[in-house]
Design an enzyme around this catalytic site. Sequence first.
Site, PDB file in Angstrom:
ATOM      1  CB  ALA A 155      -0.930  -0.003   1.210  1.00 55.05           C
ATOM      2  N   GLY A 189       1.857   1.629  -3.497  1.00 54.76           N
ATOM      3  CA  GLY A 189       0.626   1.770  -4.280  1.00 54.76           C
ATOM      4  C   GLY A 189      -0.006   3.140  -4.135  1.00 54.76           C
ATOM      5  CG  ASP A 190      -0.545   6.903  -0.952  1.00 49.02           C
ATOM      6  OD1 ASP A 190      -1.720   7.252  -1.169  1.00 49.02           O
ATOM      7  OD2 ASP A 190       0.325   7.668  -0.491  1.00 49.02           O
ATOM      8  CB  VAL A 191       3.772   6.805  -4.454  1.00 50.30           C
ATOM      9  CG1 VAL A 191       4.549   7.644  -5.441  1.00 50.30           C
ATOM     10  CG2 VAL A 191       4.079   7.197  -3.032  1.00 50.30           C
ATOM     11  CG  ASP A 215      -0.693  11.371  -5.555  1.00 50.59           C
ATOM     12  OD1 ASP A 215      -1.797  11.892  -5.309  1.00 50.59           O
ATOM     13  OD2 ASP A 215       0.363  12.026  -5.650  1.00 50.59           O
TER      14      ASP A 215
END
Length: 154
Positions: free
Chosen positions: A39, A42-44, A47
Amino acid sequence: MEEGVREGHISGKAFLRMIADAFPGKKQDIRTYSGLTLAYIGDVVYDLIIRTVVVGKGNRPVNELHRLTVKYVSAPAQAKMAEFLMDEMTEEEKTVYRRGKNSKPHTTAKNASMSEYLMATGFEAVIGYLYLADNPERAIELVKKGITLAGMEI
């Protein structure tokens, strides 16, 4: 011509390889990464996908770009997308999603319920897994389908 490079453009796969070549690290099976580690990356990646789409809609003041981006880069928006994507995910992706969703994060989102936050974490884990598995096309496909199915067109 090198795979992933065409007419001066670099594909997502070539980009990941370029990073790995420039900054060699420990070779590890990504299936052993924790849901929170997946995660985290994955967040980056998520985004970056959303910001790229928003910027692609035209040159605008940065505060307007930010306002548009925030609608999609939030735990409630990601949770909504994850809910609509469950039938679209492969069994492998669902397994990664559950690992992320069932993780024990040390933080929570400011403007989301714990349930939304955990669903968003699961979704980000899937995106991170796909990126590290050298499958950015599938990550983009899921983001696009999620936006469409959730009725959140950019």
